[in-house]
Write a protein that holds these residues in place. Structure first.
Motif, PDB file in Angstrom:
ATOM      1  N   ILE A   1      51.438 -24.304  39.003  1.00  0.00           N
ATOM      2  CA  ILE A   1      51.492 -23.622  37.712  1.00  0.00           C
ATOM      3  C   ILE A   1      50.739 -24.472  36.705  1.00  0.00           C
ATOM      4  CG2 ILE A   1      53.005 -22.836  35.839  1.00  0.00           C
ATOM      5  CD1 ILE A   1      55.190 -22.377  37.867  1.00  0.00           C
ATOM      6  N   PRO A   2      49.843 -23.879  35.927  1.00  0.00           N
ATOM      7  CA  PRO A   2      49.139 -24.669  34.901  1.00  0.00           C
ATOM      8  C   PRO A   2      50.129 -25.282  33.909  1.00  0.00           C
ATOM      9  CG  PRO A   2      48.089 -22.533  35.216  1.00  0.00           C
ATOM     10  CD  PRO A   2      49.385 -22.486  35.976  1.00  0.00           C
ATOM     11  N   TRP A   3      49.769 -26.409  33.367  1.00  0.00           N
ATOM     12  CA  TRP A   3      50.656 -27.109  32.441  1.00  0.00           C
ATOM     13  C   TRP A   3      50.873 -26.337  31.140  1.00  0.00           C
ATOM     14  CZ3 TRP A   3      54.201 -30.550  32.981  1.00  0.00           C
ATOM     15  CH2 TRP A   3      54.126 -31.491  34.004  1.00  0.00           C
ATOM     16  N   THR A   4      49.852 -25.576  30.725  1.00  0.00           N
ATOM     17  CA  THR A   4      49.948 -24.930  29.402  1.00  0.00           C
ATOM     18  C   THR A   4      51.119 -23.962  29.291  1.00  0.00           C
ATOM     19  OG1 THR A   4      47.569 -25.163  29.050  1.00  0.00           O
ATOM     20  CG2 THR A   4      48.722 -23.546  27.701  1.00  0.00           C
ATOM     21  N   PRO A   5      51.271 -22.986  30.196  1.00  0.00           N
ATOM     22  CA  PRO A   5      52.431 -22.093  30.059  1.00  0.00           C
ATOM     23  C   PRO A   5      53.759 -22.817  30.248  1.00  0.00           C
ATOM     24  CG  PRO A   5      51.275 -21.657  32.113  1.00  0.00           C
ATOM     25  CD  PRO A   5      50.403 -22.562  31.320  1.00  0.00           C
ATOM     26  N   LEU A   6      53.792 -23.810  31.160  1.00  0.00           N
ATOM     27  CA  LEU A   6      55.035 -24.547  31.352  1.00  0.00           C
ATOM     28  C   LEU A   6      55.382 -25.379  30.119  1.00  0.00           C
ATOM     29  CD1 LEU A   6      57.206 -24.961  33.511  1.00  0.00           C
ATOM     30  CD2 LEU A   6      56.028 -27.069  34.162  1.00  0.00           C
ATOM     31  N   ALA A   7      54.366 -25.937  29.472  1.00  0.00           N
ATOM     32  CA  ALA A   7      54.608 -26.700  28.249  1.00  0.00           C
ATOM     33  C   ALA A   7      55.149 -25.803  27.144  1.00  0.00           C
ATOM     34  CB  ALA A   7      53.321 -27.376  27.803  1.00  0.00           C
ATOM     35  N   LEU A   8      54.653 -24.552  27.089  1.00  0.00           N
ATOM     36  CA  LEU A   8      55.181 -23.614  26.098  1.00  0.00           C
ATOM     37  C   LEU A   8      56.648 -23.309  26.362  1.00  0.00           C
ATOM     38  CD1 LEU A   8      52.174 -21.124  25.800  1.00  0.00           C
ATOM     39  CD2 LEU A   8      52.900 -22.827  24.127  1.00  0.00           C
ATOM     40  N   ILE A   9      56.986 -23.127  27.655  1.00  0.00           N
ATOM     41  CA  ILE A   9      58.389 -22.889  28.002  1.00  0.00           C
ATOM     42  C   ILE A   9      59.249 -24.100  27.628  1.00  0.00           C
ATOM     43  CG2 ILE A   9      60.009 -22.502  29.904  1.00  0.00           C
ATOM     44  CD1 ILE A   9      57.791 -20.959  31.339  1.00  0.00           C
ATOM     45  N   GLY A  10      58.762 -25.304  27.966  1.00  0.00           N
ATOM     46  CA  GLY A  10      59.503 -26.517  27.645  1.00  0.00           C
ATOM     47  C   GLY A  10      59.698 -26.698  26.155  1.00  0.00           C
TER      48      GLY A  10
ATOM     49  N   PHE B   1      63.118 -23.575  33.244  1.00  0.00           N
ATOM     50  CA  PHE B   1      62.171 -24.669  33.055  1.00  0.00           C
ATOM     51  C   PHE B   1      62.332 -25.719  34.151  1.00  0.00           C
ATOM     52  CE2 PHE B   1      61.402 -28.926  31.272  1.00  0.00           C
ATOM     53  CZ  PHE B   1      60.041 -28.829  31.023  1.00  0.00           C
ATOM     54  N   ILE B   2      63.560 -26.104  34.459  1.00  0.00           N
ATOM     55  CA  ILE B   2      63.794 -27.146  35.459  1.00  0.00           C
ATOM     56  C   ILE B   2      63.328 -26.709  36.842  1.00  0.00           C
ATOM     57  CG2 ILE B   2      65.661 -28.318  36.724  1.00  0.00           C
ATOM     58  CD1 ILE B   2      67.117 -28.670  34.082  1.00  0.00           C
ATOM     59  N   LEU B   3      63.531 -25.435  37.181  1.00  0.00           N
ATOM     60  CA  LEU B   3      63.142 -24.958  38.508  1.00  0.00           C
ATOM     61  C   LEU B   3      61.641 -24.741  38.645  1.00  0.00           C
ATOM     62  CD1 LEU B   3      66.043 -22.420  39.179  1.00  0.00           C
ATOM     63  CD2 LEU B   3      65.754 -24.707  40.155  1.00  0.00           C
ATOM     64  N   LEU B   4      60.951 -24.445  37.539  1.00  0.00           N
ATOM     65  CA  LEU B   4      59.498 -24.260  37.587  1.00  0.00           C
ATOM     66  C   LEU B   4      58.739 -25.576  37.472  1.00  0.00           C
ATOM     67  CD1 LEU B   4      58.963 -21.103  35.334  1.00  0.00           C
ATOM     68  CD2 LEU B   4      58.883 -21.234  37.833  1.00  0.00           C
ATOM     69  N   LEU B   5      59.383 -26.600  36.918  1.00  0.00           N
ATOM     70  CA  LEU B   5      58.698 -27.870  36.661  1.00  0.00           C
ATOM     71  C   LEU B   5      58.060 -28.491  37.899  1.00  0.00           C
ATOM     72  CD1 LEU B   5      57.985 -30.090  34.638  1.00  0.00           C
ATOM     73  CD2 LEU B   5      60.250 -31.099  35.068  1.00  0.00           C
ATOM     74  N   PRO B   6      58.708 -28.472  39.088  1.00  0.00           N
ATOM     75  CA  PRO B   6      58.063 -29.099  40.259  1.00  0.00           C
ATOM     76  C   PRO B   6      56.699 -28.501  40.605  1.00  0.00           C
ATOM     77  CG  PRO B   6      60.375 -28.700  40.698  1.00  0.00           C
ATOM     78  CD  PRO B   6      60.067 -28.011  39.405  1.00  0.00           C
ATOM     79  N   MET B   7      56.505 -27.182  40.357  1.00  0.00           N
ATOM     80  CA  MET B   7      55.238 -26.552  40.729  1.00  0.00           C
ATOM     81  C   MET B   7      54.096 -26.944  39.797  1.00  0.00           C
ATOM     82  SD  MET B   7      56.229 -22.753  42.110  1.00  0.00           S
ATOM     83  CE  MET B   7      57.346 -22.312  40.790  1.00  0.00           C
ATOM     84  N   ALA B   8      54.406 -27.609  38.704  1.00  0.00           N
ATOM     85  CA  ALA B   8      53.357 -28.155  37.846  1.00  0.00           C
ATOM     86  C   ALA B   8      53.250 -29.657  38.009  1.00  0.00           C
ATOM     87  CB  ALA B   8      53.640 -27.809  36.383  1.00  0.00           C
ATOM     88  N   LEU B   9      54.372 -30.316  38.254  1.00  0.00           N
ATOM     89  CA  LEU B   9      54.397 -31.778  38.309  1.00  0.00           C
ATOM     90  C   LEU B   9      53.849 -32.314  39.630  1.00  0.00           C
ATOM     91  CD1 LEU B   9      55.361 -34.237  36.638  1.00  0.00           C
ATOM     92  CD2 LEU B   9      57.522 -34.104  37.884  1.00  0.00           C
ATOM     93  N   ILE B  10      54.303 -31.747  40.746  1.00  0.00           N
ATOM     94  CA  ILE B  10      53.900 -32.282  42.056  1.00  0.00           C
ATOM     95  C   ILE B  10      52.399 -32.126  42.294  1.00  0.00           C
ATOM     96  CG2 ILE B  10      54.257 -32.109  44.550  1.00  0.00           C
ATOM     97  CD1 ILE B  10      57.110 -31.145  43.954  1.00  0.00           C
ATOM     98  N   PRO B  11      51.774 -30.948  42.048  1.00  0.00           N
ATOM     99  CA  PRO B  11      50.317 -30.855  42.214  1.00  0.00           C
ATOM    100  C   PRO B  11      49.559 -31.851  41.350  1.00  0.00           C
ATOM    101  CG  PRO B  11      51.265 -28.667  42.087  1.00  0.00           C
ATOM    102  CD  PRO B  11      52.360 -29.630  41.742  1.00  0.00           C
TER     103      PRO B  11
END
Length: 351
Positions: free
Chosen positions: A44-53, A249-259
Motif C-alpha cells: 500500500i502506498p504510504w500516502t493513503p496510509l499516512a492520511l488514515i494515520g 490502521f494497525i492492520l493495514l500498516l504492515p502492507m506499507a511498512l514491510i515492503p
C-alpha cells in the motif's frame, strides 16, 4: 475513584502486554508471508496510509481531550462535595442552639440532633458513591483482563448499600430510603424535613435555616452533576468508530511498512547479502512501536471515559467520601477508635 500515584514503564508494559503480544503475532505473520512467498509487490502506498494515520491520530486526540475533561469535571464535583460537606458540618454545629427556642433542649439533646444531621450527611455520601459505582452497559474497562487479574475492585462491590447505611441512620429512615429509586435524593429530603422541624422548634433561627437549606441546594447541584457524568456516556459513535479506525490502521500498516524495509534491504544486498535478505524482519520492532503507541493512546481515552467506574485511573470517590466522614466525626468529638479507617490502597491505587 482510582488514581495511580505513578506509572512505571514496567507497569505500563504489563497493562498492555496482551495487545503487544497480539501486535507481535500480526507482524511476524505478515513478515513471514512476505519473506517466504516473495510478495514484495503486495503493498500500500504510504500516502493513503499516512492520511488514515493522521485521521486516527486526530480522533484519538479528540477522544483523550474529552475523556480528560470528564475526569477533571468529576474531580471538581467531588472537590465541591468535600468543601460543602465541611461547611455543612460547621454550620450544623454552630447553628443549633437554644437562643430562639421556646422549649430549650439540653446540651446532650442538641448534640444528638447535630450527630443525627451529620450522620445523615455521611449516609448521603455513602448512597451517592454506591450509585456512582453501579455498572452501566457502556462501562467495560473494569472487565478488562488486567483489572481482573490485579483484582482492582472499589469497596462498593464488596458491601451492600443497606449494610453501609445501617450505622448512620435510623431503621425508619433506612426503610424510607431503601424504598426510593434515588436513595441519595431521599436522604437530602429527610435532611430538609429535619431542619424544618428544628426551625419550628426554634432550635434553628430562620436565617440559619435558610443558610442550611442553601447548603442542601448546593449538595443537590453537585449530586446532579455527578449523576449527569455517570448516566450520560461519551458518545458511542465517537468511541466505537475511533476504535475501529485505529484497528484498520494497525492492520493495514504492515502492507506499507514491510515492503519499505524490503526495498531498503535490496539497496545494500550486493554488499551485504545476508543483511539485505533479512532486513525485512527489522520491521517487526518498528511496527510494534507504532501499533503500541496508537493502541495505548486509544485505550487511555477509553479508560478515562467513565470516571466513576472504579478502575485504576478513575476519580477516588470512595477515598474522598471516607476522608470527609473522618473529618466530620473527629469534629464531633468522637474517639479515633470509633471512626472507620481510610480505605486501603491497592497497587498504588486509591478507590
Amino acid at each position: 475513584m482510582h488514581i495511580k500515584k505513578k506509572y512505571t514503564a514496567f507497569e505500563m508494559a504489563l497493562w498492555t502486554r496482551f495487545e503487544t503480544l497480539l501486535f507481535l503475532l500480526i507482524i511476524v505473520l505478515w513478515v513471514a508471508i512476505y519473506y517466504f512467498f516473495d510478495l514484495g509487490w503486495l503493498k500500500i502506498p504510504w500516502t493513503p496510509l499516512a492520511l488514515i494515520g493522521t485521521a486516527v491520530a486526530f480522533v484519538i486526540g479528540f477522544q483523550n481531550n474529552s475523556a480528560y475533561g470528564r475526569i477533571w469535571e468529576a474531580r471538581k464535583i467531588w472537590g465541591g462535595i468535600v468543601n460543602t460537606s465541611r461547611t455543612f458540618g460547621m454550620f450544623v454545629q454552630d447553628m443549633l442552639t437554644n437562643e430562639y427556642a421556646e422549649s430549650p433542649l439540653t446540651e446532650p439533646q442538641i448534640h444528638k440532633e447535630i450527630k443525627t444531621l451529620t450522620y445523615r450527611h455521611i449516609a448521603w455520601m455513602t448512597a451517592l458513591r454506591h450509585a456512582m459505582r453501579m455498572p452501566r452497559p457502556w462501562e467495560t474497562s473494569a472487565s478488562h483482563r488486567t483489572n481482573q487479574e490485579w483484582d482492582l475492585r472499589p469497596p462498593e462491590l464488596d458491601s451492600s448499600l443497606e449494610d453501609d447505611l445501617k450505622s448512620y441512620i435510623t431503621e425508619n429512615d433506612l426503610a424510607y430510603v431503601l424504598g426510593k429509586n434515588n436513595k441519595q435524593t431521599a436522604l437530602l429530603y429527610l435532611q430538609s424535613h429535619h431542619l424544618q422541624k428544628l426551625k419550628e422548634q426554634g432550635i434553628i433561627w430562620e436565617f440559619s435555616f435558610l443558610e442550611l437549606e442553601a447548603i442542601l441546594q448546593e449538595l443537590f447541584t453537585l449530586q446532579g452533576k455527578s449523576e449527569r457524568i455517570k448516566n450520560f456516556p461519551y458518545p458511542r459513535q465517537f468511541a466505537t468508530l475511533n476504535h475501529f479506525f485505529m484497528w484498520i490502521f494497525i492492520l493495514l500498516l504492515p502492507m506499507a511498512l514491510i515492503p519499505q524495509f524490503i526495498e531498503i534491504g535490496k539497496g545494500f544486498s550486493e554488499s551485504h547479502p545476508l543483511m539485505g535478505d533479512l532486513f525485512a524482519w527489522l520491521s517487526i520492532p518498528f511496527y510494534i512501536i507504532v501499533a503500541w503507541i496508537f493502541h495505548t493512546m486509544e485505550r487511555i481515552g477509553r479508560t478515562g471515559e467513565n470516571p466513576f467506574e472504579g478502575t485504576a485511573n478513575d476519580v477516588p470517590i470512595s477515598t474522598i467520601a471516607r476522608g470527609i466522614e473522618i473529618d466530620l466525626r473527629q469534629n464531633l468529638g468522637e474517639p479515633n477508635e470509633k471512626i472507620p479507617d481510610q480505605f486501603p490502597v491497592k497497587h498504588d491505587t486509591q478507590f
